[in-house]
Write an enzyme that holds these catalytic residues in place. Structure first.
Site, short mmCIF file in Angstrom:
data_model
loop_
_atom_site.label_atom_id
_atom_site.label_comp_id
_atom_site.label_asym_id
_atom_site.label_seq_id
_atom_site.Cartn_x
_atom_site.Cartn_y
_atom_site.Cartn_z
N ASP A 110 -11.48 -17.77 -8.27
CA ASP A 110 -12.92 -17.93 -8.08
C ASP A 110 -13.45 -19.30 -8.49
O ASP A 110 -14.55 -19.68 -8.08
CB ASP A 110 -13.67 -16.87 -8.90
CG ASP A 110 -13.41 -15.45 -8.43
OD1 ASP A 110 -12.82 -15.28 -7.35
OD2 ASP A 110 -13.79 -14.51 -9.15
N CYS A 149 -13.40 -5.49 -10.24
CA CYS A 149 -14.17 -4.74 -9.24
C CYS A 149 -14.37 -3.29 -9.65
O CYS A 149 -15.26 -2.62 -9.14
CB CYS A 149 -13.47 -4.80 -7.89
SG CYS A 149 -13.29 -6.46 -7.21
N ASN A 207 -6.13 -13.37 -5.82
CA ASN A 207 -4.71 -13.04 -5.84
C ASN A 207 -3.91 -13.89 -4.86
O ASN A 207 -2.80 -14.35 -5.17
CB ASN A 207 -4.52 -11.55 -5.51
CG ASN A 207 -4.67 -10.67 -6.73
OD1 ASN A 207 -3.78 -10.58 -7.57
ND2 ASN A 207 -5.82 -10.02 -6.85
N TYR A 263 -7.15 7.03 19.13
CA TYR A 263 -8.25 7.98 19.27
C TYR A 263 -7.77 9.40 19.03
O TYR A 263 -6.73 9.83 19.55
CB TYR A 263 -8.88 7.90 20.67
CG TYR A 263 -9.66 9.16 21.01
CD1 TYR A 263 -10.85 9.46 20.34
CD2 TYR A 263 -9.19 10.05 21.98
CE1 TYR A 263 -11.55 10.62 20.63
CE2 TYR A 263 -9.89 11.21 22.28
CZ TYR A 263 -11.07 11.50 21.59
OH TYR A 263 -11.75 12.65 21.87
N GLU A 269 -6.06 -16.84 -22.36
CA GLU A 269 -7.09 -15.91 -21.88
C GLU A 269 -8.06 -15.62 -23.03
O GLU A 269 -7.65 -15.17 -24.09
CB GLU A 269 -6.44 -14.61 -21.39
CG GLU A 269 -7.39 -13.45 -21.16
CD GLU A 269 -8.52 -13.79 -20.19
OE1 GLU A 269 -9.68 -13.46 -20.53
OE2 GLU A 269 -8.27 -14.41 -19.14
N ARG A 293 -17.90 -4.40 23.14
CA ARG A 293 -18.35 -4.27 24.54
C ARG A 293 -19.80 -4.68 24.68
O ARG A 293 -20.18 -5.41 25.61
CB ARG A 293 -18.16 -2.82 25.00
CG ARG A 293 -18.43 -2.60 26.49
CD ARG A 293 -18.22 -1.15 26.85
NE ARG A 293 -19.26 -0.32 26.25
CZ ARG A 293 -19.15 1.00 26.11
NH1 ARG A 293 -18.04 1.63 26.47
NH2 ARG A 293 -20.15 1.69 25.59
N ALA A 319 -5.98 -14.57 -10.37
CA ALA A 319 -5.34 -15.81 -9.91
C ALA A 319 -4.32 -16.31 -10.92
O ALA A 319 -3.20 -16.68 -10.56
CB ALA A 319 -6.39 -16.87 -9.63
N TRP A 368 -14.41 6.00 22.42
CA TRP A 368 -14.63 4.56 22.27
C TRP A 368 -14.88 4.31 20.79
O TRP A 368 -15.94 4.67 20.27
CB TRP A 368 -15.83 4.10 23.10
CG TRP A 368 -15.53 3.88 24.55
CD1 TRP A 368 -15.62 4.79 25.54
CD2 TRP A 368 -15.09 2.66 25.15
NE1 TRP A 368 -15.27 4.24 26.74
CE2 TRP A 368 -14.94 2.93 26.53
CE3 TRP A 368 -14.81 1.39 24.67
CZ2 TRP A 368 -14.52 1.95 27.43
CZ3 TRP A 368 -14.41 0.41 25.56
CH2 TRP A 368 -14.25 0.69 26.93
N ARG A 416 9.14 -16.09 -10.87
CA ARG A 416 10.14 -15.65 -9.89
C ARG A 416 10.91 -16.83 -9.34
O ARG A 416 12.09 -16.71 -9.00
CB ARG A 416 9.46 -14.89 -8.74
CG ARG A 416 8.87 -13.55 -9.15
CD ARG A 416 8.37 -12.78 -7.95
NE ARG A 416 7.71 -11.55 -8.34
CZ ARG A 416 6.40 -11.39 -8.45
NH1 ARG A 416 5.59 -12.41 -8.15
NH2 ARG A 416 5.89 -10.24 -8.83
#
Length: 459
Positions: free
Chosen positions: A288, A46, A310, A431, A36, A447, A13, A439, A23
């Site tokens: 977070d 992750c 992000n 498919y 930091e 369904r 973040a 399906w 930017r």
């Protein structure tokens, strides 16, 4: 006169916001300082379990952009190993501590972004703060685990908590050749899944040799001097050489609370509006540490995911850079792979839907990832949660072999657009036998859920 933006937190973040703000406004218009407390910026937390599990070779592979690259390419003053320890919103200053030099100083700001992330849950239990016990939140945490493994050459590991990180870390330890016990106080691993799908995850873990202790409470961690000996639980002692905490994380909103910035009473996250502004002038929050709006439950939520960090950082950065952006909310979509089983979920589970005031109907189907006759097709289960009578999609979960988990993205797109399961079952999905049954599992689940809605109407 140059305006000054101070960012606390240099991962997803914080650095997304800093980059986006740059930017929008050049160095002459906007000075940007990032604090930091770790050594790295803009990295993949992750990926830490895969680094520990020797799938990723090197720490540097998880770093997207180094502090020096931010300094050189974007004129962002990144100060690593520097921890923010206090905020004075009246004076508009941040008190920071240089962790290497041991000195403290004040930094002034015009705009302040809190991107402090989340902190691993660490219950107040005997021995949990002792040697050999590790959380998994930052690259420095991952390095500390690896250093410990190299130093003590363990044979046994105990993982406490069976959420995403807990399961991934248990697998990483098995891959390294350790005996692994995983302790979870709930009746199933991964409580973000409904119980009928969680059983398949438990079976996969058992098949990989992980000893899973469900409905088991941790009572403490036992040491002999500086040496870790065992984890005390409600079913007895589990001998171990290393303990990993996989109990999830909570918003790290300590700075906000101490500075009088409001946090949510239920989530513990910093309260923000759609532009990521807090209720204190000049203070923003993203990632977070901040609350988000759940688009299905319509309630505030705190969800620690890199995707959300992000995106909220980007929104904050656009606004801080002179533009205009809003964050529309989340579904809590997430995927992982544990012991060869792919897992995906989005929206609300069955109990979540009930707690949010919905009257849900559900359908769970057994299907395959590809045409049944294709050589490497795998089985998968799909659960769909829909609103009674209206048939509106409320959530979905998938568990299965290779090729299962990314089906959740189709459910997420439908959920985002508030489709009914009847509408979803007629979506024109592709498919071919190497990729799907005729399906698709998404359509089968939709369904069957629509059949459940109709059956309820007829009843």
């Amino acid at each position: 006169m140059t305006e000054r933006l101070v960012v606390v937190g240099g991962d997803a973040a914080g650095m997304s916001a800093a980059s986006q703000a740059r930017r929008g406004r050049g160095p002459d218009a906007l000075g940007i300082v990032v604090f930091e407390r770790g050594h790295d910026t803009s990295y993949s937390a992750c990926g830490i379990p895969y680094w520990i599990g020797e799938v990723v070779d090197d720490r540097a592979d998880l770093v997207v952009r180094t502090p020096q690259e931010f300094r050189d390419r974007q004129a962002i003053d990144v100060r690593t190993r520097t921890e923010a320890v206090g905020v004075d919103t009246a004076a508009r200053t941040v008190r920071v501590r240089d962790l290497d030099r041991g000195r403290e100083y004040d930094e002034s700001y015009d705009q302040l972004l809190l991107a402090t992330g989340a902190a691993p849950r660490r219950p107040d239990l005997p021995g949990l703060d002792g040697p050999g016990v590790f959380g998994v939140q930052t690259l420095d945490d991952g390095q500390a685990i690896l250093d410990h493994l190299d130093a003590c050459r363990p044979r046994r590991a105990v993982v406490i908590g069976a959420g995403y990180i807990g399961l991934e870390m248990a697998e990483a330890m098995v891959v390294r050749g350790y005996e692994v016990d995983l302790v979870e106080r709930s009746d199933r691993p991964m409580t973000t899944l409904d119980a009928d799908l969680g059983g398949r995850v438990a079976d996969a873990m058992d098949g990989m040799g992980i000893r899973l202790h469900l409905e088991t409470d941790v009572q403490g961690v036992m040491h002999d001097g500086d040496r870790l000996r065992a984890v005390a639980t409600s079913v007895g002692e589990l001998p171990t050489d290393v303990v990993v905490l996989g109990l999830g994380a909570t918003p790290d909103a300590r700075l906000a609370v101490e500075a009088g910035v409001p946090v949510g009473p239920e989530t513990g996250g910093v309260v923000v509006d759609v532009r990521q502004r807090t209720r204190v002038d000049g203070v923003w929050a993203a990632g977070d540490c901040a609350e988000v709006h759940h688009r299905v439950s319509r309630a505030p939520a705190a969800i620690a995911l890199g995707t959300i960090a992000n995106k909220t950082g980007r929104v904050a950065g656009i606004n801080l850079g002179g533009g205009y952006a809003t964050f529309p909310g989340v579904l809590g979509t997430a995927v992982t792979k544990v012991c060869g089983v792919e897992i995906g979920r989005t929206g609300l589970g069955e109990r979540d839907a009930e707690r949010a005031g919905y009257a849900p109907v559900t359908a769970t189907v057994q299907t395959t990832t590809k045409a049944g006759y294709w050589p490497d097709t795998a089985s998968m289960e799909v659960k769909v949660i829909a609103e009674r009578r209206s048939g509106r999609l409320l959530g979905a979960q998938v568990v299965g072999g290779a090729g299962s988990c990314k089906r959740i993205d189709t459910f997420a797109a439908a959920l985002w657009n508030e489709m009914t399961v009847e509408e979803l079952l007629n979506v024109d999905l592709s498919y071919a036998p190497p990729f799907s049954p005729v399906w698709d599992p998404v359509l089968i689940g939709a369904r069957k859920a629509w059949d459940a809605v109709l059956a309820d109407l007829d009843g």
